[in-house]
Design a protein around this motif. Structure first.
Motif, PDB file in Angstrom:
ATOM      1  N   PHE A  30      43.237  38.442  36.895  1.00  0.00           N
ATOM      2  CA  PHE A  30      42.281  39.263  38.050  1.00  0.00           C
ATOM      3  C   PHE A  30      43.037  39.563  39.238  1.00  0.00           C
ATOM      4  CE2 PHE A  30      39.303  36.089  36.093  1.00  0.00           C
ATOM      5  CZ  PHE A  30      38.291  36.836  35.952  1.00  0.00           C
ATOM      6  N   TYR A  36      42.594  43.581  35.625  1.00  0.00           N
ATOM      7  CA  TYR A  36      41.199  43.291  36.066  1.00  0.00           C
ATOM      8  C   TYR A  36      40.390  44.160  35.081  1.00  0.00           C
ATOM      9  CZ  TYR A  36      36.609  42.433  37.900  1.00  0.00           C
ATOM     10  OH  TYR A  36      35.458  42.212  37.933  1.00  0.00           O
ATOM     11  N   THR A  63      36.176  44.683  42.598  1.00  0.00           N
ATOM     12  CA  THR A  63      37.467  44.739  42.017  1.00  0.00           C
ATOM     13  C   THR A  63      38.718  44.142  43.320  1.00  0.00           C
ATOM     14  OG1 THR A  63      37.284  46.551  40.646  1.00  0.00           O
ATOM     15  CG2 THR A  63      39.713  45.978  41.193  1.00  0.00           C
ATOM     16  N   ALA A  66      37.786  40.432  43.360  1.00  0.00           N
ATOM     17  CA  ALA A  66      38.610  39.808  42.104  1.00  0.00           C
ATOM     18  C   ALA A  66      39.976  39.744  42.100  1.00  0.00           C
ATOM     19  CB  ALA A  66      38.122  40.677  40.576  1.00  0.00           C
ATOM     20  N   ASN A  67      40.596  40.820  42.734  1.00  0.00           N
ATOM     21  CA  ASN A  67      42.070  40.796  43.159  1.00  0.00           C
ATOM     22  C   ASN A  67      42.770  39.791  44.059  1.00  0.00           C
ATOM     23  OD1 ASN A  67      42.272  44.351  42.713  1.00  0.00           O
ATOM     24  ND2 ASN A  67      42.246  42.866  41.114  1.00  0.00           N
TER      25      ASN A  67
END
Length: 146
Positions: A30, A36, A63, A66-67
């Motif tokens: 992630f 990801y 994204t 998630a990062n």
């Protein structure tokens, strides 16, 4: 079976480190937009093959979050791998309790059902890391703060 009688027990520190390795393996994908994207495709394929649903299409905000989560958890995991301390187990247990609550909330609202597997791991590591603290507090007289 390892008896985790107190947070200072060497077995407890092994659990702190093991939970960190689990976090590193599960969340490293992630941590960057590129990893990801690969992980998103793999998880969606797995969920589809198992009949557990697929992830929503990635977008820049999904994204980003998630990062952010992946980056923070990777750093937290590396800290616990390099220097496992009992207080890190306490903090991690509390964080897992919060994270498990938000996973349960997401699942109750129709989230990707592969999340059930992660929820089980969160609860298990949370319990194993918090119970020794609870036992320690309830078996030792703690002087009240004044």
């Amino acid at each position: 079976m390892i008896r985790l009688s107190t947070p200072s027990h060497p077995g407890y520190l092994r659990v702190v480190r093991a939970s960190a390795w689990y976090d590193l393996v599960v969340t490293a994908g992630f941590a960057t937009p590129w990893t990801y994207a690969l992980l998103h495709r793999a998880l969606s394929s797995l969920g589809g093959a198992l009949g557990l649903g697929v992830l929503p299409a990635p977008d820049p905000v999904l994204t980003l979050y998630a990062n952010l989560m992946g980056s923070v958890v990777v750093v937290w995991a590396l800290l616990r791998i390099v220097r496992p301390l009992s207080v890190y187990g306490l903090a991690d247990g509390v964080a897992r309790t919060l994270f498990a609550m938000w996973q349960a909330y997401a699942l109750a609202h129709g989230a990707f059902r592969v999340l059930w597997l992660l929820l089980v791991a969160e609860v298990a590591f949370g319990v194993v890391q918090l119970v020794p603290w609870w036992r320690s507090r309830h078996t030792h007289k703690v002087a009240p703060l004044r």
